[in-house]
Each structure stands twice: as C-alpha cells, then as structure tokens.
Design a protein around this motif. Structure first.
Motif, PDB file in Angstrom:
ATOM      1  N   GLY A  25       0.797  -1.222   0.000  1.00  0.00           N
ATOM      2  CA  GLY A  25       0.000   0.000   0.000  1.00  0.00           C
ATOM      3  C   GLY A  25       0.829   1.272   0.000  1.00  0.00           C
ATOM      4  N   TYR A  26       2.120   1.175   0.282  1.00  0.00           N
ATOM      5  CA  TYR A  26       2.986   2.348   0.246  1.00  0.00           C
ATOM      6  C   TYR A  26       4.093   2.111  -0.752  1.00  0.00           C
ATOM      7  CZ  TYR A  26       0.654   3.429   4.611  1.00  0.00           C
ATOM      8  OH  TYR A  26      -0.288   3.701   5.559  1.00  0.00           O
ATOM      9  N   MET A  27       4.167   2.943  -1.742  1.00  0.00           N
ATOM     10  CA  MET A  27       5.253   2.824  -2.709  1.00  0.00           C
ATOM     11  C   MET A  27       6.422   3.640  -2.174  1.00  0.00           C
ATOM     12  SD  MET A  27       6.494   1.521  -5.316  1.00  0.00           S
ATOM     13  CE  MET A  27       7.827   1.728  -6.472  1.00  0.00           C
ATOM     14  N   ARG A  28       7.273   2.961  -1.400  1.00  0.00           N
ATOM     15  CA  ARG A  28       8.326   3.689  -0.685  1.00  0.00           C
ATOM     16  C   ARG A  28       9.566   3.897  -1.521  1.00  0.00           C
ATOM     17  NH1 ARG A  28       6.764  -0.034   4.162  1.00  0.00           N
ATOM     18  NH2 ARG A  28       5.427   1.377   5.309  1.00  0.00           N
ATOM     19  N   ARG A  29       9.595   3.296  -2.683  1.00  0.00           N
ATOM     20  CA  ARG A  29      10.840   3.338  -3.466  1.00  0.00           C
ATOM     21  C   ARG A  29      10.699   4.237  -4.683  1.00  0.00           C
ATOM     22  NH1 ARG A  29       9.804  -1.824  -1.597  1.00  0.00           N
ATOM     23  NH2 ARG A  29      11.243  -2.412   0.064  1.00  0.00           N
ATOM     24  N   MET A  30       9.952   5.297  -4.528  1.00  0.00           N
ATOM     25  CA  MET A  30       9.740   6.227  -5.634  1.00  0.00           C
ATOM     26  C   MET A  30       9.677   7.646  -5.060  1.00  0.00           C
ATOM     27  SD  MET A  30       6.434   6.313  -8.109  1.00  0.00           S
ATOM     28  CE  MET A  30       6.548   4.697  -8.834  1.00  0.00           C
ATOM     29  N   GLN A  31      10.493   8.526  -5.595  1.00  0.00           N
ATOM     30  CA  GLN A  31      10.468   9.915  -5.135  1.00  0.00           C
ATOM     31  C   GLN A  31       9.455  10.681  -5.989  1.00  0.00           C
ATOM     32  OE1 GLN A  31      10.535  12.516  -3.010  1.00  0.00           O
ATOM     33  NE2 GLN A  31      12.622  11.946  -2.462  1.00  0.00           N
ATOM     34  N   VAL A  32       8.718  11.561  -5.359  1.00  0.00           N
ATOM     35  CA  VAL A  32       7.781  12.383  -6.123  1.00  0.00           C
ATOM     36  C   VAL A  32       8.009  13.850  -5.775  1.00  0.00           C
ATOM     37  CG1 VAL A  32       5.371  12.856  -6.672  1.00  0.00           C
ATOM     38  CG2 VAL A  32       6.087  10.515  -6.179  1.00  0.00           C
ATOM     39  N   LEU A  33       8.206  14.640  -6.815  1.00  0.00           N
ATOM     40  CA  LEU A  33       8.452  16.070  -6.636  1.00  0.00           C
ATOM     41  C   LEU A  33       7.371  16.856  -7.351  1.00  0.00           C
ATOM     42  CD1 LEU A  33      12.231  15.981  -7.609  1.00  0.00           C
ATOM     43  CD2 LEU A  33      11.356  16.152  -5.297  1.00  0.00           C
ATOM     44  N   VAL A  34       6.902  17.901  -6.693  1.00  0.00           N
ATOM     45  CA  VAL A  34       5.980  18.822  -7.350  1.00  0.00           C
ATOM     46  C   VAL A  34       6.639  20.194  -7.323  1.00  0.00           C
ATOM     47  CG1 VAL A  34       3.683  19.838  -7.333  1.00  0.00           C
ATOM     48  CG2 VAL A  34       4.001  17.497  -6.529  1.00  0.00           C
ATOM     49  N   ASP A  35       6.965  20.730  -8.486  1.00  0.00           N
ATOM     50  CA  ASP A  35       7.686  21.998  -8.581  1.00  0.00           C
ATOM     51  C   ASP A  35       8.948  21.996  -7.708  1.00  0.00           C
ATOM     52  OD1 ASP A  35       5.939  23.231 -10.398  1.00  0.00           O
ATOM     53  OD2 ASP A  35       4.547  23.741  -8.784  1.00  0.00           O
ATOM     54  N   GLY A  36       9.649  20.880  -7.698  1.00  0.00           N
ATOM     55  CA  GLY A  36      10.888  20.788  -6.948  1.00  0.00           C
ATOM     56  C   GLY A  36      10.701  20.584  -5.451  1.00  0.00           C
ATOM     57  N   ARG A  37       9.487  20.304  -5.056  1.00  0.00           N
ATOM     58  CA  ARG A  37       9.170  20.120  -3.638  1.00  0.00           C
ATOM     59  C   ARG A  37       8.888  18.635  -3.421  1.00  0.00           C
ATOM     60  NH1 ARG A  37       4.742  22.794  -4.247  1.00  0.00           N
ATOM     61  NH2 ARG A  37       3.284  21.139  -3.800  1.00  0.00           N
ATOM     62  N   SER A  38       9.592  18.026  -2.490  1.00  0.00           N
ATOM     63  CA  SER A  38       9.361  16.598  -2.272  1.00  0.00           C
ATOM     64  C   SER A  38       8.053  16.388  -1.518  1.00  0.00           C
ATOM     65  CB  SER A  38      10.511  15.997  -1.467  1.00  0.00           C
ATOM     66  OG  SER A  38      10.174  14.678  -1.087  1.00  0.00           O
ATOM     67  N   VAL A  39       7.197  15.531  -2.058  1.00  0.00           N
ATOM     68  CA  VAL A  39       5.931  15.242  -1.389  1.00  0.00           C
ATOM     69  C   VAL A  39       5.932  13.817  -0.829  1.00  0.00           C
ATOM     70  CG1 VAL A  39       4.590  16.923  -2.688  1.00  0.00           C
ATOM     71  CG2 VAL A  39       4.824  14.624  -3.600  1.00  0.00           C
ATOM     72  N   GLY A  91       6.337   6.478   4.258  1.00  0.00           N
ATOM     73  CA  GLY A  91       6.992   6.281   2.969  1.00  0.00           C
ATOM     74  C   GLY A  91       5.930   6.328   1.894  1.00  0.00           C
ATOM     75  N   GLY A  92       6.283   6.767   0.713  1.00  0.00           N
ATOM     76  CA  GLY A  92       5.281   6.858  -0.358  1.00  0.00           C
ATOM     77  C   GLY A  92       4.632   8.226  -0.398  1.00  0.00           C
ATOM     78  N   VAL A  93       3.608   8.323  -1.196  1.00  0.00           N
ATOM     79  CA  VAL A  93       2.975   9.611  -1.447  1.00  0.00           C
ATOM     80  C   VAL A  93       1.478   9.512  -1.218  1.00  0.00           C
ATOM     81  CG1 VAL A  93       2.454  11.299  -3.248  1.00  0.00           C
ATOM     82  CG2 VAL A  93       4.718  10.312  -3.092  1.00  0.00           C
ATOM     83  N   HIS A  94       0.919  10.509  -0.565  1.00  0.00           N
ATOM     84  CA  HIS A  94      -0.526  10.547  -0.366  1.00  0.00           C
ATOM     85  C   HIS A  94      -1.169  11.186  -1.592  1.00  0.00           C
ATOM     86  CE1 HIS A  94      -0.194   9.334   3.808  1.00  0.00           C
ATOM     87  NE2 HIS A  94       0.836  10.147   3.891  1.00  0.00           N
TER      88      HIS A  94
END
Lengths: 310, 648
Positions: free
Chosen positions: B111-125, B131-134
C-alpha cells in the motif's frame, strides 16, 4: 580593416567630387536629434558619427541634441527615434531631414506628411523586410511549412506582403488576429495547435511587455519555436531572430546621408529598410527543442545569398 | 461648466518609499504606458525560458524518461493524478481505498510505494512517516499540471534518497499560462461531483493564479469508501528585473475519507465505519537569478504539513474500546542550486540542501497496556549534489552525477553516483548506457515506531540499488514515429522487510530482489489527426522472498498500454485508452490480483457560448466492466462522467 578604410577613403573621394567644391568650402552642418539617451541611441549615434567622419572627413560639422530640440541651424537633420523625427519634421520644414530608428509604419506616415514640406525628407526604418524573416524560417527549419503569425493593430498592414512572401517560399500562414485588450493565451492556443513555428512581428500590442512572457512560454511548452525580431527576444527564449544592431543602422544612415547631401531635393528616395543585419540563435532553446541549427554565420550567409539572388 | 486650467505645481517629486514603490510596481505592470512606438525593437525582455523550464532533450538525458505533457493530460480527462501515470511503461495503479491509491513501478510494494520519489515543482511530497505519497490529498489538481516527467530508473544522483526505482517530477503551470478564468463542473455515476475553478491574471512583471476545487465520489465499489475534497492553491510569479524571477506558491487540500468495514465481518468489528480527515498543505518561495537561458542560481524554501486523524469505537467482538490515531508531519527544506553551460559542450548543475522532517503521532487504543503511544521522530537530511553533462564529440555525450547525503535518522551518509554515456548512432537515433546507484532510507514507521502493532527498535540501514541499463531512442519524423526502448537490471539489496505473521511487527533489513526487464514507450503520429501511444513492460523479479514478502510476484510479468487520440473535426475529438496488467501480488496488506483490463473512452466537443469557447467531455472508464484492484475484494466498476468546462 585597412581594406575597409581604403574603401571608405575611395568612397569619400567620390562623394567629394559629387558634392562639389561648395561642400568642401563650407562644411555641411548635420544635427542628430536623439529621442532619448540610451544604449541603443548612443550606439547608433557613435556609429553614425564615426562613419560620417570616415566618409566625409572634416567636410561635415556634426552636432548631437536631445529632446526638446530648441533652436537649430543645420544643412541636414537626422532624427533618431520616432519622437525626435516627428518633432524636427514639424519644426524645421525647410531643412532636409532623415528620420531613423523608427518603425516602418511611423516612417511611412512621416514620409506622407513630408510630401508637403519645402525640404525633402526620407526615413531609414527598423523593421526588417518581411522576406528576411521568411528566409530565416526557411534556413532554420527547412521541413516546417505551417507558420503561425499573430496580427495586431500595427502588423495587420503587413498581411498581404507576408502572405505573398510566404507563398513564394512554399510556406503556409496560419493567422490569428489580436486586438488591444485580447487575451494572448486564448489567441495562442488554437494557433499553436496548427503551427510548426511562430513568427512574431514587431507589433506593440502583440509584443507588449505583458504578452511576451506567456507568448514565449506557451509556445515552448507546445514545442513550437518562436522567431522574434530583436536580440532581446533571442535572449528571452525565442529560437532565433534577424535584426539590425544600432551600430549597423548608424553606419547605414551615415552612408545614406553622404549620398543624399549632394542630391537635388527632388531626388530623395522613399523610406528604406535596414541593409545590414545579424542573425541571433538561442542555442540552448534549439537544443532543448531538439533542433540542429546551422551556425549564425552560415545562416547570415544564406539570408544574404537569398537577397542578392535575382 | 467652466473649464479651469489646472495649475502645474512645481513640486519636487515625493520620495519613493519602498512600500509605495513596491505597490506601484505590483500594480503598475498591468497599466504601463506603451512608450515610444519603436519600443518593441529595443524593449528589454525578461529571461522567459530559464534552466527551470528548458528541458534536457531525451537524447541527452542520463535516464529513461516518459513525458506526460499538457496535451496528453487534457486528452485523458482523468480525475486523479495516478490515473495519468498508467501511460508510463511498467506502471500499475492500485486502489487500496479512495484514501490510498498506489502507483507501482517494478513492484516490491504494497500500500505504500516507498521506493519512488515524487516532486511537485521541486518540492518533495514523499511522506517520511509511512513512505510513499498521499496521492489522494496531494494539494494539486490535474488541471494545474503542465507536465509530468516519469524517470524510469534510479535518479538519486539528482533527487537523492528514495529516487530508487523511479522519480516522478511534476511541474505545475506558470501563472502567466493561465490568463483569464475557467469553471469546470463534472457529474457522473459512483457519486462523482466535481467543481473546479481557476482565475489568473498577468502583467508585464507580475502574474498570479488562483485555483479552487471541490470533489467527491464513492471510491472503490462495494466498500465504504467515499471521499470529499476541498482544494485551494495560489501562485504568484514576479519579475522585479529581467533576470530575476520570484515565485510564491501555496496550496491546501483537505479531505474527508470514509473508511472501515462492515460490522458483520471480523475486520469490521475492529475497524468499523468512520471518517478519516486529512489536511495537506504547503508554502513555497523560489528566487531565481537567470542571467541567460543557460545560467541560473536558484534559492528555494518550502514548508509542507500533513495532518491525519482517525477515531472510532471498536465493536464488542473486538474489545469495544475507543481507538484514536493521529499523526502530523512537517517538512522544511532550503535548497541552493546553480546551473550553467560554460560552453556548448558542457552543462553543470551543483547544489546543496538541508531538510528537516518532523512527525508527531499519537495512538490511543483503549484497553491496551502501554496506550497511549507517542512517536516523535525527526530526520535532518543534508545533501550536496552535482551533475555534469559533457559532450566529448558530437556523437559521444557523458553524464556524470553524484549525490552525497546524510540522514540523522539512521546516522548514515550515502553517496549515490550515476554515469551515463549517450552515443548518437545517427542524427535521430541514440544509444544510452547507464549505471546508477541509489538508496532508500527507512521511513519513520520502519525505523522507530512503537504502538499496539509496531515495535521497531531502530538501527536499520538504507536499502541499496544498482541499476544497469541500455536504452535506445529513435525518432523517425517521416513516419511520425518515436521509440524509447530500454533493457535494464535493478539489483536491490538490504530490503526493509516486515514479517506480518509475527506481532508486534518489526522491520528488518533482509531480502534482496533482482529485477530485470524490457520497456518500450512509443508514439506514432499516424495522421495529423491521429496519435497512437504504446507502452509495454516486461518485468521479471528474482528474489529470496523473505517471509511476508513475495517480491518475485509483486510486479506483473507484462504490462501494456495503448492510448489513441483522434480529432474527428475542428470541434470533436476523442481518445481511447487500454491498459493490460498481468496478475500480481500487492504486498503488505494487499493480495494477489488477477490480470486487469482497463478500457477507457473519452469524447470531447468544443462549444461556443456567445463567442466563448467551452468544452464538454464524456468519459466512460472501465468499459469492459469491473476490474479488481489491490486486493481480491476491491473492484473498480464502470465509471461514467460528464465534464463541462467554460472559460470566463
């Protein structure tokens, strides 16, 4: 360098003969009136001055003025910029006048109003010949055929000429109209969808400070290269532009003045476009768009070749 | 009426007090006088395309990147960001619940994709707690996105820890790109009711945009899973000088999520129906100095905050007590970055950043010894990074990059280097050889969490990955075809793993997985009106499968996606998306899910209301019927919705 000076000397000699002994005896008094102090006007003036001195030596007396003009006595007046040109044309109807550094429309208006003057007047305007922009598009993007263009209140008058030039070059225009107060974002969206390259003409409304940012940004986002009309456009993010530097215009004006000094009032030519030009390419934008672009010198050579072709 | 000539007062100009000056500058841009008519020729212009915007061409990039641009986003007409990502080769989207959509790539996750970075406008979410992204509460709406870059493969040399299997880099639209307003309303089955509105205005030096949305739907079928979202965001782009850009961003999304299970079931007795409110917000300020389109110094600070709560009374079979759980996360980050191109052959980016993540969680479980538990972990994350792109010859290009970072949570220092060599076969074909290392640091939950379920003593190490890849990029304009092919091998080790059969749960570094496969991402412009995108991924995972983690089954063997757009005429266009994902097992809470086939259809007609162009769109998702997702019991049925969009 030496060769250039020799040419200049030779040219000066010819001019000297043409101008006759009177000019030699009594230096021509040329007054240059600048619309404002600024890098562009200053560079223009310096190039004009250096070239005139190189060509005519001490047979001229040059003075430089700002606005307002005040009292003047001159053989020939040079207006640099629209405001300066308007003012001297109005105030000194009896003095031959060359208007420079002004848009083509303004030059045409001045030339028309100048027809009733006692002394001759003509102009050297800023707009590149429309065909030169077309040549640049051809040289940069040989595979592109659909050229988007936005006509504003000023550039609308170029429509027929641009369409004819595009047709000759095998290009199709995709046109959009822009009126003062229109939303550039909404005008651009459908236009970009059907264009492969966007040509921006010097129109104060289309190219207003408020519109340049969304214009360049939206085009880039769609992967559509923009062809501008000034060095600033290239620096801001247009793919390329063909333009004349103030120094190039100054030299052209000087050469022209040297010719005009000896002419009969009836023999003055109509307003002229810039003769010399440079091509500016933003290599970073080109790379990002995945475009292989020839060198600036090569592009310049191709444009020149295109113009001297019969 | 007598006309009185106003006397010209010969007064000295008033002093230019800063607040007054600033106000005039902010206001004046929109009404600046036209000036001299020759102005367009000498007009000074801002550097519009700065290194922030100028995209590295894929042929020069050190990794495989799938780009989802604005046109594609518009063509899909999707409501949720994870759904946009189905177009990426190898991506599988699962819905644990409306609250927890999961974007999976190369598996290894539940349920948590902990092995992926997600950035929005250079901001880590990326959420440091679980771990993971909401995705569900990400303060961002599909309409505000300009572009998504999905980096397939580790990207730690650029983005640091957790850019492990992939990185998703989302860019929102500049305020200048949205002049004017728009209202969008959507209605459909499954309780879909959305409203979105945006208004933006631009001047010579200041642009702003405001967006707001309200969305609700019933979520996964046959489940108490409704959600209601309220969203607001704003952006201000100011250009006080041609080479300076100041950007301020702020956004907030608050959601109410129905959660829980039928009281008649054993699970329902312990987790009955209840509401889970979540608030997610950020503030970001970015100052850029752009002397040219190739040089930039960027200073940015941002703050993100997430608060989640849940409270419910367990039913008698499960003790009957009151459970209250809440957690909040705060993140500050300051980053300084400089990029330049000293010559045509060299491009350089160097930077440093400091990040502080703090969490506060309280678990109150009545009747349990030890309750309440409080967890207040923090992580100080310092980074130093550099990337060099060097064109050795016109045909050979080298990308060398490295990230050096320290995490106070585990007191470990990691170096994540990357080397990629791109060789140009022809003007339009490129081969890429890449070698990249990355780490995934433990989430707070894994490292030190203690409550009724967890007892993590700490002392964990970061997971490691080493990826080797060969990529091919080809572009064939005569056929309208672009190809992106990739073969790779990911060697992961020290995987953080939980044996779910032993309570309390404990995380340990054990297990490895080697993922090998092939990916193809193609686009074929069949005719000027028809565009066909195709993505395919073959994934094979070899692992020691430690207890509780059947890694080897955690990604489908085959994932294929076709997306076709077609313009029928000036006004009518349509798209058809088909996604096939083979059977796979969602770990840690999920189950084996048999192959899924999602067929989505969309038709859009542009409208004219008194000269104002609007759009009306019809989406039919899951045309082939209900598809399982995340676990055996979760299904996504047919969704039908109508979207009306009007500008103002």
């Amino acid at each position: 360098m030496w060769r250039r000076w020799l040419w200049a000397l030779g040219f000066a000699g010819l001019c000297g003969i043409a101008a006759g002994a009177a000019a030699a005896a009594d230096p021509a008094r040329i007054a240059v009136i600048l619309t404002q102090e600024g890098d562009a006007y200053q560079a223009f003036y310096e190039a004009l001055r250096d070239r005139l001195h190189a060509v005519l030596g001490d047979r001229i007396h040059l003075q430089r003025r700002g606005l307002p003009v005040g009292e003047l006595s001159a053989t020939l007046l040079v207006g640099a910029g629209r405001l300066a040109s308007e003012e001297i044309l109005q105030r000194y109807p009896a003095t031959p006048t060359v208007a420079t550094l002004l848009p083509r429309r303004a030059a045409a208006d001045l030339a028309r109003s100048g027809e009733r003057r006692a002394a001759p007047a003509t102009a050297l305007y800023l707009d590149q010949p429309l065909d030169r922009h077309i040549g640049l598009i051809r040289a940069l993007l040989p595979h592109a055929t659909r050229v988007g263009v936005i006509y504003g209140p000023t550039s609308r008058a170029d429509r027929t000429e641009l369409a004819a030039g595009a047709r000759r070059a095998g290009l199709e225009l995709r046109e959009a109209e822009f009126a003062a107060g229109d939303n550039i974002v909404r005008v651009l969206e459908p236009l970009l969808a059907k264009s492969e390259v966007l040509l921006v003409l010097p129109d104060p409304e289309v190219s207003s400070p408020r519109n340049v940012y969304p214009l360049l940004m939206a085009s880039y986002r769609k992967g559509i290269p923009v062809i501008g009309f000034s060095a600033a456009y290239v620096d801001a993010g247009a793919l390329a532009a063909v333009y004349s530097s103030p120094a190039q215009l100054g030299e052209q004006a000087a050469d022209w003045i040297a010719q005009l000094l000896g002419r009969e009032p009836g023999g003055w030519p109509p307003p002229q476009p810039p003769r010399d030009f440079q091509v500016g390419v933003n290599r970073h934008v080109a790379r990002s768009l995945g475009l292989a672009v020839p060198t600036d010198a090569e592009l310049h050579r191709r444009l020149r070749a295109r113009e001297v072709r019969p | 009426m007598p006309r009185v000539a106003r006397p010209r007062a010969e007064r000295p100009a008033p002093p230019l007090w800063p607040p007054w000056w600033v106000a005039c500058w902010l206001w004046g841009g929109s009404m600046a006088p036209g000036g001299a008519a020759e102005d367009p020729f000498w007009q000074e212009l801002p550097v519009v395309l700065s290194p922030t915007h100028l995209v590295q061409p894929l042929a020069d990039a050190p990794a495989a990147v799938t780009v989802i641009d604005r046109d594609l986003i518009r063509a899909m007409g999707a409501r949720e960001i994870p759904e946009l990502l189905r177009r990426v080769a190898g991506v599988v989207v699962g819905w644990e619940s409306n609250l927890s959509p999961v974007v999976s790539y190369h598996g290894l996750n539940g349920g948590y994709m902990r092995r992926m970075q997600v950035l929005v406008d250079g901001r880590s979410v990326y959420d440091p707690v679980f771990g993971g992204v909401h995705w569900a509460t990400l303060p961002l709406e599909v309409e505000d996105i300009e572009r998504i870059e999905f980096v397939r493969g580790p990207n730690a040399a650029t983005d640091g820890a957790n850019a492990f299997l992939a990185t998703i880099d989302i860019t929102t639209r500049q305020a200048a790109e949205d002049r004017g307003g728009i209202v969008q309303a959507r209605i459909g089955n499954n309780g879909i009711r959305d409203v979105y509105s945006r208004y933006g205005q631009t001047s010579a030096t200041v642009d702003y945009r405001l967006s707001a949305a309200f969305r609700e739907d019933d979520g996964v079928d046959d489940r108490f899973d409704g959600k209601r979202l309220r969203y607001f965001s704003g952006r201000l782009d100011a250009r006080p000088a041609p080479t300076v850009q100041l950007t301020g961003l702020a956004g907030y999304k608050s959601g109410d999520f129905a959660y829980g299970f039928d009281a008649a079931t054993p699970l329902g007795a312990c987790v009955p129906f209840h509401n889970r409110p979540i608030d997610d917000g950020y503030v970001q300020v970015r100052l850029e100095h752009n002397p040219s389109t190739a040089e930039q110094t960027l200073l940015q600070w941002y703050y993100t905050q997430l608060d989640a709560r849940s409270a419910y009374r367990r039913l008698p079979p499960c003790g009957g007590g009151l459970d209250e759980r809440s957690y909040s996360v705060r993140r500050h980050e300051v980053e300084l970055r400089h990029s330049r191109a000293p010559s045509d052959a060299v491009r350089l980016v160097v930077g440093a950043s400091a990040r502080l993540d703090r969490a506060e969680a309280t678990d109150r479980v009545s009747g349990w010894p030890g309750s309440p538990w409080r967890n207040t972990p923090r992580n100080q994350h310092l980074r130093l990074f550099g990337n060099l792109e060097y064109r050795l010859t016109p045909d050979w290009l080298v990308n060398i990059g490295a990230m050096l970072e320290h995490h106070s949570l585990t007191d470990e220092t990691h170096g994540s280097p990357r080397l990629a060599v791109n060789y140009r076969l022809t003007d339009r074909q490129t081969l890429r050889f890449g070698l990249s290392r990355a780490v995934r640091v433990p989430a707070f939950l894994e490292e030190s969490w203690r409550n009724d379920v967890w007892n993590n003593p700490g002392g964990l190490r970061a997971e490691t990955i080493l990826t080797r890849e060969i990529g091919y990029l080809g572009s064939f304009p005569d056929w309208g075809l672009t190809l992106d092919l990739r073969v790779y091998q990911d060697r992961t080790d020290e995987l953080l793993n939980v044996d779910v059969d032993r309570l309390p749960l404990q995380t340990t570094n054990r297990g490895w997985a080697t993922i090998g496969g092939f990916e193809a991402q193609t686009r074929w412009r069949l005719t000027p009106a028809t565009d066909v995108r195709f993505a395919y991924a073959y994934t094979d995972i070899d692992s020691d499968d430690p207890a509780g983690a059947r890694y080897s089954a955690s990604a489908p063997r085959h994932v294929a996606d076709v997306f076709v757009t077609h313009a029928f005429n000036e006004g009518l266009s349509g798209s058809l998306g088909f996604n096939y994902a083979g059977g796979m097992e969602w770990l840690a809470g999920g189950t084996w899910v048999p192959p899924t086939r999602h067929l989505d259809l969309r038709l859009v007609q542009t409208l004219r209301f008194g000269g104002w162009p609007g759009r009306i769109g019809l989406n039919v998702d899951n045309l082939l019927g209900a598809q399982r997702t995340y676990q055996e019991t979760n299904t996504l049925g047919r969704r039908l919705f109508l979207t009306l969009e009007l500008p103002f």
